[in-house]
Design a protein around this motif. Structure first.
Motif, short mmCIF file in Angstrom:
data_model
loop_
_atom_site.label_atom_id
_atom_site.label_comp_id
_atom_site.label_asym_id
_atom_site.label_seq_id
_atom_site.Cartn_x
_atom_site.Cartn_y
_atom_site.Cartn_z
N THR A 27 -32.57 -63.29 -48.95
CA THR A 27 -32.86 -64.69 -49.23
C THR A 27 -31.67 -65.62 -48.99
OG1 THR A 27 -34.42 -63.98 -50.93
CG2 THR A 27 -33.74 -66.29 -50.96
N PHE A 28 -30.48 -65.18 -49.35
CA PHE A 28 -29.32 -66.07 -49.30
C PHE A 28 -28.45 -65.85 -48.08
CE2 PHE A 28 -30.40 -67.80 -53.24
CZ PHE A 28 -30.82 -66.77 -54.06
N THR A 29 -28.99 -65.23 -47.04
CA THR A 29 -28.21 -65.06 -45.82
C THR A 29 -28.64 -66.08 -44.79
OG1 THR A 29 -29.73 -63.41 -44.94
CG2 THR A 29 -27.87 -62.61 -46.24
N THR A 30 -27.67 -66.55 -44.04
CA THR A 30 -27.93 -67.55 -43.01
C THR A 30 -27.78 -66.96 -41.62
OG1 THR A 30 -27.13 -69.29 -44.47
CG2 THR A 30 -27.23 -69.80 -42.13
N PHE A 31 -26.72 -66.19 -41.44
CA PHE A 31 -26.44 -65.58 -40.15
C PHE A 31 -26.52 -64.07 -40.27
CE2 PHE A 31 -24.77 -67.66 -36.28
CZ PHE A 31 -25.07 -68.97 -36.60
N VAL A 32 -26.95 -63.42 -39.21
CA VAL A 32 -26.97 -61.97 -39.13
C VAL A 32 -26.35 -61.54 -37.80
CG1 VAL A 32 -28.89 -61.52 -40.69
CG2 VAL A 32 -29.36 -62.11 -38.31
N GLY A 33 -25.89 -60.31 -37.75
CA GLY A 33 -25.24 -59.89 -36.52
C GLY A 33 -24.92 -58.41 -36.48
N TRP A 34 -24.14 -58.05 -35.48
CA TRP A 34 -23.71 -56.68 -35.25
C TRP A 34 -22.22 -56.65 -34.92
CZ3 TRP A 34 -27.09 -52.64 -35.93
CH2 TRP A 34 -28.45 -52.95 -35.97
N PHE A 35 -21.53 -55.68 -35.48
CA PHE A 35 -20.17 -55.32 -35.11
C PHE A 35 -20.19 -53.86 -34.66
CE2 PHE A 35 -16.83 -58.42 -36.51
CZ PHE A 35 -17.68 -59.45 -36.87
N ARG A 36 -19.13 -53.44 -34.04
CA ARG A 36 -19.01 -52.02 -33.68
C ARG A 36 -17.56 -51.59 -33.78
NH1 ARG A 36 -20.20 -52.21 -27.11
NH2 ARG A 36 -18.25 -53.23 -26.50
N GLN A 37 -17.39 -50.28 -33.95
CA GLN A 37 -16.05 -49.72 -34.01
C GLN A 37 -16.03 -48.45 -33.18
OE1 GLN A 37 -14.42 -49.09 -37.94
NE2 GLN A 37 -12.35 -49.07 -37.14
N ALA A 38 -15.26 -48.49 -32.11
CA ALA A 38 -15.09 -47.33 -31.25
C ALA A 38 -13.98 -46.44 -31.81
CB ALA A 38 -14.75 -47.79 -29.84
N PRO A 39 -13.98 -45.17 -31.44
CA PRO A 39 -12.94 -44.25 -31.93
C PRO A 39 -11.55 -44.76 -31.63
CG PRO A 39 -14.69 -43.03 -30.84
CD PRO A 39 -14.97 -44.48 -30.59
N GLY A 40 -10.71 -44.86 -32.64
CA GLY A 40 -9.33 -45.28 -32.46
C GLY A 40 -9.13 -46.77 -32.23
#
Length: 125
Positions: A27-40
């Motif tokens: 309910t209280f979120t405005t933006f959504v998204g994706w992050f990523r983390q590669a090895p190292g």
């Protein structure tokens, strides 16, 4: 807000994969998204959008290959990934923010208040 990412796995070079993120208590979120983390490597921004529509942002490395979308009825966020290459191998995290963000702000991790547990994507030949 709880975020549950799924859909990761192994995919050959040049293949496609769609990640999903089920959001509860959104309910209280405005933006959504994706992050990523590669090895190292450090965790990096991938894509983001305003949940209600309109503003959409992508990292240069995925622009034209990845598409962020959402199903409002299912409270689910998606990341369609095409033309995958080994550099896309990473743990992918769905994120949500209470803020309305602009392009310079979506890349900052501290602007994202909620993080899912991550799903691993492996791209290889």
């Amino acid at each position: 807000v709880q975020l549950q990412a799924s859909g990761g796995g192994w995919v050959p070079v040049g293949g496609s994969l769609r990640l999903s993120c089920a959001a509860s208590g959104r309910t209280f979120t405005t933006f959504v998204g994706w992050f990523r983390q590669a090895p190292g490597k450090e965790r990096e921004f991938v894509a983001a959008r305003r949940w209600s529509g309109g503003s959409t942002y992508y990292a240069d490395s995925v622009k034209g290959r990845f598409t962020i979308s959402r199903d409002n009825a299912k409270d689910t966020l998606y990341l369609q990934m095409n033309s995958l290459n080994p550099e896309d191998t990473a743990i992918y995290y769905c994120v949500a923010s209470r803020l309305g963000l602009i392009a310079s702000e979506v890349r900052r991790r501290d602007n994202w208040h909620y993080w899912g547990q991550g799903t691993l994507v492996t791209v290889s030949s």
